[in-house]
Design an enzyme around this catalytic site. Structure first.
Site, short mmCIF file in Angstrom:
data_model
loop_
_atom_site.label_atom_id
_atom_site.label_comp_id
_atom_site.label_asym_id
_atom_site.label_seq_id
_atom_site.Cartn_x
_atom_site.Cartn_y
_atom_site.Cartn_z
N THR A 15 30.34 41.06 35.44
CA THR A 15 31.35 41.76 36.23
C THR A 15 31.59 43.18 35.73
OG1 THR A 15 33.73 41.77 36.66
CG2 THR A 15 33.03 40.61 34.71
N ASP A 16 32.08 44.05 36.61
CA ASP A 16 32.44 45.41 36.18
C ASP A 16 33.70 45.40 35.30
OD1 ASP A 16 34.34 44.77 38.13
OD2 ASP A 16 34.09 46.62 39.29
N GLU A 17 34.42 44.25 35.28
CA GLU A 17 35.69 44.22 34.53
C GLU A 17 35.48 44.35 33.02
OE1 GLU A 17 38.52 41.34 36.05
OE2 GLU A 17 37.58 41.39 38.01
N TYR A 44 39.79 36.89 30.84
CA TYR A 44 38.57 36.73 31.65
C TYR A 44 37.53 37.78 31.27
CZ TYR A 44 35.42 37.42 35.64
OH TYR A 44 34.31 37.62 36.43
N LYS A 82 33.78 37.46 29.52
CA LYS A 82 32.53 37.92 30.16
C LYS A 82 31.86 38.98 29.28
CE LYS A 82 30.97 36.97 33.69
NZ LYS A 82 30.04 35.88 34.12
N LYS A 120 41.64 34.16 45.17
CA LYS A 120 41.31 35.59 45.10
C LYS A 120 41.97 36.33 46.26
CE LYS A 120 38.52 34.85 41.56
NZ LYS A 120 37.37 34.05 41.71
N LEU A 121 42.17 37.65 46.06
CA LEU A 121 43.03 38.42 46.97
C LEU A 121 42.71 38.25 48.46
CD1 LEU A 121 45.31 40.63 47.19
CD2 LEU A 121 43.46 42.27 47.35
N ASP A 154 54.32 42.01 38.61
CA ASP A 154 52.93 42.43 38.37
C ASP A 154 52.21 41.46 37.44
OD1 ASP A 154 50.74 43.99 38.72
OD2 ASP A 154 51.58 45.80 37.77
N TYR A 194 52.82 31.44 41.90
CA TYR A 194 53.60 32.25 42.84
C TYR A 194 55.04 31.80 43.03
CZ TYR A 194 49.13 34.29 43.99
OH TYR A 194 47.93 34.94 43.90
P1 NAD Z 1 33.52 30.78 41.29
O1 NAD Z 1 34.73 30.56 40.43
O2 NAD Z 1 33.66 30.77 42.77
O3 NAD Z 1 32.40 29.71 40.93
C1 NAD Z 1 32.07 29.37 39.61
C2 NAD Z 1 31.15 28.15 39.65
O4 NAD Z 1 30.80 27.81 38.30
C3 NAD Z 1 31.81 26.91 40.26
O5 NAD Z 1 30.91 26.28 41.15
C4 NAD Z 1 32.09 26.02 39.05
O6 NAD Z 1 32.07 24.63 39.35
C5 NAD Z 1 30.95 26.41 38.12
N1 NAD Z 1 31.28 26.15 36.71
C6 NAD Z 1 32.40 26.52 36.04
N2 NAD Z 1 32.36 26.08 34.76
C7 NAD Z 1 31.16 25.45 34.61
C8 NAD Z 1 30.52 24.80 33.52
N3 NAD Z 1 31.11 24.72 32.32
N4 NAD Z 1 29.29 24.29 33.72
C9 NAD Z 1 28.68 24.36 34.93
N5 NAD Z 1 29.25 24.94 36.00
C10 NAD Z 1 30.48 25.48 35.84
O7 NAD Z 1 32.92 32.15 40.78
P2 NAD Z 1 32.28 33.38 41.60
O8 NAD Z 1 33.35 34.23 42.09
O9 NAD Z 1 31.26 32.84 42.52
O10 NAD Z 1 31.54 34.15 40.41
C11 NAD Z 1 30.24 33.78 40.00
C12 NAD Z 1 29.80 34.69 38.85
O11 NAD Z 1 29.81 36.05 39.28
C13 NAD Z 1 30.71 34.61 37.63
O12 NAD Z 1 29.90 34.67 36.48
C14 NAD Z 1 31.58 35.86 37.75
O13 NAD Z 1 31.99 36.30 36.48
C15 NAD Z 1 30.62 36.82 38.41
N6 NAD Z 1 31.25 37.87 39.23
C16 NAD Z 1 32.16 37.53 40.19
C17 NAD Z 1 32.72 38.55 41.00
C18 NAD Z 1 33.69 38.22 42.10
O14 NAD Z 1 34.21 39.13 42.73
N7 NAD Z 1 33.96 36.96 42.41
C19 NAD Z 1 32.34 39.87 40.80
C20 NAD Z 1 31.40 40.17 39.80
C21 NAD Z 1 30.85 39.16 39.03
P1 TYD Z 2 41.54 39.34 42.45
O1 TYD Z 2 40.99 38.95 43.78
O2 TYD Z 2 42.21 38.32 41.61
O3 TYD Z 2 40.34 40.03 41.65
P2 TYD Z 2 40.36 40.85 40.22
O4 TYD Z 2 41.67 40.71 39.60
O5 TYD Z 2 39.31 40.14 39.45
O6 TYD Z 2 40.03 42.25 40.59
O7 TYD Z 2 42.57 40.51 42.67
C1 TYD Z 2 42.21 41.73 43.30
C2 TYD Z 2 43.39 42.67 43.20
O8 TYD Z 2 44.47 42.14 43.98
C3 TYD Z 2 43.94 42.79 41.79
O9 TYD Z 2 44.38 44.15 41.59
C4 TYD Z 2 45.15 41.86 41.77
C5 TYD Z 2 45.64 41.91 43.18
N1 TYD Z 2 46.27 40.66 43.69
C6 TYD Z 2 47.53 40.71 44.31
O10 TYD Z 2 48.14 41.77 44.46
N2 TYD Z 2 48.06 39.53 44.77
C7 TYD Z 2 47.43 38.35 44.63
O11 TYD Z 2 47.99 37.30 45.05
C8 TYD Z 2 46.13 38.30 44.01
C9 TYD Z 2 45.38 37.03 43.83
C10 TYD Z 2 45.59 39.51 43.56
#
Ligand code: NAD
Ligand code: TYD
Length: 352
Positions: A133-135, A158, A162, A197-198, A288, A349
């Site tokens: 992730t970019d985070e 988190y 990562k 997620k948002l 926040d 929430y």
């Molecule tokens: P997600 O939470 O939707 O899915 C995670 C998956 O991993 C689930 O299917 C879960 O069952 C599985 N998992 C968790 N713990 C496990 C374990 N111990 N063993 C085997 N499987 C396990 O996540 P996502 O949003 O699809 O993200 C996938 C990857 O991409 C992650 O590594 C995340 O850090 C990265 N990523 C996500 C985003 C985003 O915006 N969602 C952005 C950049 C990078």
């Molecule tokens: P999120 O989808 O959790 O992704 P990340 O924190 O990994 O970027 O959140 C996106 C943005 O939205 C983040 O700045 C937090 C904000 N947010 C809210 O304002 N309300 C919410 O209920 C959630 C889940 C996120």
């Protein structure tokens, strides 16, 4: 005989299911072995359309279990991993950091050890691709971008987990020559995203006429990329990226949270034939997030210039596709928002 035997970890999650679908359909000559523990975020309903394909195998396993993963490696003659399994939600990492240490750090190092043990006599044609992730780069002010060379500065449990996993993956390249690749992507959105997620949270709360919780003043900025564009970038990096290298992936699409939530409200009003302004009335500013990163913004010119990738999905089109998907998949939504998720929602929430 398959040309490649690829483990995709976390294939039942949001991004993982899109990567599995892309690889299973595009590469019938590859066998795709989806290894997933099926946590609250893993859902086999995400993959109903591919589950009967000949070149697809699902195995329920925890990536922290060395022996189980080692057995899978041997049984399927695994030559590549695309590693997406993770605990992925910042708010949950604030509630319970240890789960993140276990899966994101210990799980990744376990996979690295299995790969090294199985491949160490012949690294030819092997790939350990770590999806990150970019985070990990921390938080930006209103100017500037994250480059592949930006020093890591994670600020949530988190992103710290990562970042740690990225460091281990690179350490195995430098120390043992394990053939690795890493990509760091910005925020994804699209079908099958878990509604913590948002974007899906806002869509589903509008559908249910519930408050739209915006953290702080909604001034935080994120860069959004349609999930299929991310999956395509992973495909390109997997096949053409240089071993040992890191690639940033982003959408060149920055939005302040409050502007994005208002945009979703407008699109939902249009779609549901509500009077203009109806959904916006649900916006509620809430306490926040602790340590809330102000801004993420990615420079992904390395990926664009060296491998020719660029995002294909325009943001409005992607959001409309996403909204339509959630509206048309009420059963999927209902299955994920009942049960364990209800308890999380209450804690995050309603009890703050
Ligand atoms: P997600 O939470 O939707 O899915 C995670 C998956 O991993 C689930 O299917 C879960 O069952 C599985 N998992 C968790 N713990 C496990 C374990 N111990 N063993 C085997 N499987 C396990 O996540 P996502 O949003 O699809 O993200 C996938 C990857 O991409 C992650 O590594 C995340 O850090 C990265 N990523 C996500 C985003 C985003 O915006 N969602 C952005 C950049 C990078
Ligand atoms: P999120 O989808 O959790 O992704 P990340 O924190 O990994 O970027 O959140 C996106 C943005 O939205 C983040 O700045 C937090 C904000 N947010 C809210 O304002 N309300 C919410 O209920 C959630 C889940 C996120």
């Amino acid at each position: 005989m398959y040309k490649r035997n690829i483990i995709i970890t976390g294939g039942a999650g949001f991004i993982g299911s899109h990567v599995v679908r892309l690889f299973v359909n595009k590469y019938p000559e590859y066998r795709i072995i989806n290894v997933d523990k099926l946590t609250y975020a893993g859902n086999l309903e995400n993959l109903i359309d591919v589950e009967k394909k000949q070149n697809y195998v699902f195995i329920k396993a925890d990536i922290c279990e060395f022996e189980k993963i080692d057995t899978i490696f041997k049984e399927y003659n695994v030559d590549s991993i695309i590693h997406l399994a993770a605990e992925s939600h910042v708010d949950r990492s604030i509630m319970n950091p240890m789960d993140f240490v276990m899966t994101n750090v210990v799980g990744t190092v376990t996979l690295l050890n299995v790969a090294l043990n199985n491949w160490k006599n012949n690294f030819e044609n092997k790939i350990f691709y770590h999806v990150s992730t970019d985070e990990v780069y921390g938080s930006l002010e209103m100017e500037g971008y994250f480059y592949e060379t930006t020093p890591y500065n994670p600020r949530s449990p988190y992103s710290a987990s990562k970042a740690s996993s990225d460091h281990f993956v690179r350490a195995y390249f430098h120390t043992y020559n394990l053939p690795i690749k890493i990509s760091n992507c910005s925020n994804n959105y699209g079908p099958f995203q878990f509604p913590e997620k948002l974007i899906p949270l806002m869509i589903i709360n509008i559908m249910n006429n519930k408050p739209l919780p915006v953290y702080g003043k909604g001034e935080n900025v994120r860069d959004w990329l349609y999930v299929e564009d991310h999956a395509e970038a992973i495909d390109i990096i997997f096949h053409y990226g240089t071993i040992g290298e890191t690639y940033n992936i982003g959408g060149d699409n920055e939005w302040k949270n409050i502007d994005l939530v208002k945009f979703i409200c407008r699109l939902m009003d249009e779609k549901l034939n509500y009077p203009p302004g109806s959904s916006e009335k649900l916006i509620t500013f809430v306490k926040d997030r602790p340590g809330h990163d102000l801004r993420y913004a990615i420079n992904c010119s390395k990926l664009k210039n060296t491998l020719g990738w660029k995002p294909k999905t325009n943001f409005k089109d992607g959001l409309i596709k996403t909204i339509n998907w959630y509206l048309e998949n009420a059963k999927w939504v209902n299955n994920v928002i009942t049960g364990e998720y209800e308890k999380y929602y209450q804690k995050q929430y309603l009890e703050r």
